[in-house]
Design a protein around this motif. Structure first.
Motif: not given
Length: 742
Positions: A357-358, A360, A362-364, A627-630, A635, A655
């Motif tokens: 999980s990416a 909120q 900023g960490k994975i 999972s997708q970050d902002s 990832w 990534r």
């Protein structure tokens, strides 16, 4: 006349730029992949067998999860780690025993092989599969003359192995069932018992004749609380059921000798001290009086600290390996009642990531399969921080800076605040459990209007998932069972005032689907009622992901088919067969800031052009649990798919960084339109992420300036082979037709 001259000059410019014949569109650029390595090492001991090494020294052989799985050899008296032996091709095992000739055998998953370990030689030999097509082996028990016995999944076979005759398939213990969770053996009488789940059967098999009969009490048959661990001790059959309730049976007739107590351990002691059989019940050490058929806590009481996963006697003293995750152990003197709790040095191993999980923050975040350890990665520094153990997390979701977790096996829904210190039991804290509602895997989440919506799949032996509604303000939750009959809920999407849900026909473990094809259903958020259901992909078994696409339509993934649905009409406008197959609930879609839709399934990472719907293969292996970050980075964990479709070697986090996008928020109008005139030319992307519509800034120009601007743009597009010269001419004619539009 003057304007016509400009148009003809522009057409000549375009014609000179490239031949008029059709051009191949440039291949989209491929982004970069960064490997952040193994995220966590942890301890997961499935079972321990107390035996001896080649010199006669007392040791416990522990079969552990890892990449690959291992057998660790530890002296329980001196508390020394002596050796670790790899089981290549496995991820661990659920069964281990030592035959009467001193050879140690371990049964693995997901390849379903038997490994032989010679304590004198120090290496493990892969003996192969005892029964073709099986992925997990269970319940290893020793017989006579070097023989061992075990059970299998998914076809519920029992088998034997000996150096003299090799493997012998004893056949399916109960047709239509999937699990033989454990076996017990009477070598003298040549009788085997098999605990069959999840329908609830206990099979007694005469090994000489092959005759089988079910001795499970009639009143318990069909109950999903099925036989799980079984032990034959003192001529009595001890059965722990899957919900931990215990029953002691006559091994030949199935008559109940005792019940109404709890066994939490992996069965009971194999050796009694003349009168008692020992086991753990909850966190305490208990015993069963063979002479009076009476269970009781040992005097003291003696706190074991958890369930035992292995038993043995050394010089009359009882030893127990306690729990799977921390290397805890217990010793107990039956004569004096003295006891001691201590640690055994089983070595931590790299373990497959179960979910990514990416956050909120900023960490994975990563969570380990079965083990449940949670770790975070800081992408900027590459630093990994292990937070601690929660439970296997099958779904997680972020809302207003907090993480909501769906955990297995109790169907727990938890909340974690990363702004506060991680502390098991407190942060994350459990909001509620769904196991009492027949659910054990909360897998998907969505939120709207102060409520959290949770889709789940059912417990072992059951059918029908649930849609659960949790109120953030009141802390109350409502469980709506089986919004689609006999189907689980594995994907959710809020769109406006409607919740869309995707289902799977699969029931809980050990079941065969009753439904024929997966459904999409709609749920009115205002009234809290289901309003409709439909079949977007006929024959598909699971709809694993639904998202709002860049075009405002609903994009979904069902058994390797990408479908696009108009929510206004509930009509599927397009289905695209992807170059990858269905691989479970981990198959995901992500809508990227570059407007493309990325699909992660069956090890593949695919990029789908929202205009042309062309599919580009970015990776064809080792891409799972995305999972997708902002920022739009994807990832995922590593993994290699074996011949039986099992995925192993998933301990590494990677990534994918998409290529730079020169035109964020691109214009996705299907055709190139100049002012209000449709050129008939399909809009498309240039390799830098800009569409033709982005590049033609017709809103800024009119008249001759518009034609000149369009001519310059299309000339560059022809030269770079984005469009053909014929298409350029069509666009220029549209510009000419629009010269007075503003």
């Amino acid at each position: 006349m003057r304007f016509t001259t400009i148009l003809l000059s522009a057409l000549l410019l375009v014609t000179a730029a490239a031949p008029a014949s059709a051009q191949d569109e440039p291949r989209p650029p491929v982004g970069s992949v960064t490997d952040f390595g193994v995220q966590s090492t942890a301890l997961t001991v499935f079972e321990g067998f107390f035996g001896a090494d080649a010199s006669g020294r007392p040791v416990v052989y522990g079969v552990q999860m890892g990449t690959p799985g291992v057998v660790a050899v530890v002296d329980p008296v001196t508390r020394q780690h002596l050796r670790t032996v790899e089981l290549p091709g496995s991820s661990g095992g659920w069964g281990i025993t030592q035959a009467d000739d001193g050879t140690v055998y371990a049964g693995s998953y997901p390849n379903g092989h038997v490994y032989r370990y010679d304590p004198a030689g120090g290496e493990a030999t892969d003996l192969g599969a005892p029964v073709a097509g099986q992925t997990v082996l269970y319940g290893f028990q020793p017989g006579k003359d070097g023989k061992i016995y075990g059970g299998t999944y998914p076809d519920a076979h029992a088998f034997s192995y000996s150096p003299a005759e090799g493997f012998r398939d004893l056949g399916a213990m109960y047709e239509g069932q999937q699990y033989v969770m454990d076996v017990a053996v009477d070598p003298e009488r040549e009788v085997l018992w098999a605990a069959v789940g999840t329908g609830g059967h206990l099979i007694r098999m005469d090994l000489r004749t092959g005759d089988k009969r079910d001795i499970w009490p009639e009143a318990l048959r069909g109950d999903a609380n099925h036989p799980y661990d079984i032990n034959l001790v003192g001529g009595k059959l001890f059965v722990k059921r899957s919900k931990l309730q215990a029953v002691v049976l006559d091994p030949d007739t199935g008559a109940v000798l005792a019940d109404g107590f709890v066994i939490s351990s992996r069965g009971t002691t194999r050796v009694a001290d003349g009168k008692y059989v020992y086991f753990t019940s909850g966190t305490a050490l208990w015993r069963y009086d063979l002479t009076t058929d009476t269970p009781e806590a040992v005097p003291g009481p003696v706190v074991a600290g958890g369930p035992s996963v292995g038993w043995g006697f050394v010089n009359g003293r009882l030893y127990a390996l306690i729990g799977n995750y921390f290397g805890d152990a217990l010793s107990y003197d039956p004569v004096t009642g003295a006891s001691e709790r201590f640690k055994l040095p089983f070595p931590a191993q790299p373990i497959d990531i179960n979910n990514v999980s990416a956050g909120q923050d900023g960490k994975i975040y990563t969570n380990l399969y079965i083990n449940g350890n949670v770790a975070t990665l800081d992408p900027a520094s590459g630093k990994v921080t292990e937070l601690g153990r929660v439970a296997q997390t099958d779904g997680w979701f972020w809302h207003e800076g907090k993480m909501y977790l769906g955990t297995y096996p109790n169907g727990g829904v938890m909340v974690y605040d990363p702004a506060q210190p991680f502390k098991s039991g407190t942060n994350p804290r459990e909001l509620f459990r769904l196991i009492g509602d027949g659910q054990n895997r909360p897998q998907t989440f969505a939120t709207a209007a102060g409520k959290l919506y949770i889709g789940s799949t059912p417990d072992y032996g059951l059918w029908g998932g649930a849609l659960t509604v949790y109120d953030y303000a009141t802390g109350e939750h409502t469980v709506n069972r089986a919004p689609v009959a006999d189907q689980g809920v594995i994907s959710l999407l809020v769109r406006g005032d409607t919740l869309w849900g995707g289902t799977t026909v699969n029931g809980g473990g050990g079941t065969t689907p009753k439904a024929k094809e997966a459904k999409l259903f709609t749920y009115d958020l205002a009234t809290g009622t289901k309003t409709a259901e439909l079949t977007p992909v006929p024959g598909a078994s699971s709809i694993t992901s639904i998202v709002q696409g860049p075009d405002g339509l609903i994009w979904g993934l069902a058994d390797g088919v990408l479908f696009i649905l108009d929510p206004a009409s509930s009509r599927v406008t397009r289905r695209i067969e992807l170059p990858a197959g269905y691989s479970g609930v981990q198959d995901e879609l992500h809508v990227n800031p570059d407007e493309h839709v990325y699909a992660s399934l069956d090890g593949y990472l695919l990029r789908v052009d929202p205009l042309s719907k062309a599919v580009t293969v970015l990776r064809d292996s080792s891409t799972y649990r995305s999972s997708q970050d902002s920022a739009g980075n994807l990832w995922f964990r590593s993994g290699t798919k074996a011949a039986n479709n099992a995925v192993q070697g998933g301990a590494r986090l990677l990534r994918y960084t998409p290529p730079a996008d020169a035109c964020p928020g691109s214009d996705l109008t299907p055709h190139v339109v100049i002012k209000k005139t449709d050129s008939g030319v399909r809009n498309r992307y240039r390799s830098d992420g800009c569409t033709v519509e982005d590049l033609i800034e017709d809103e800024k120009y009119s008249g001759r300036e518009l034609t000149r601007h369009v001519a310059e743009v299309v000339a560059r597009l022809v030269a770079s082979k984005v469009i053909t010269s014929a298409e350029a001419a069509q666009i220029l004619r549209a510009a000419h037709a629009s010269r007075n539009d503003r």
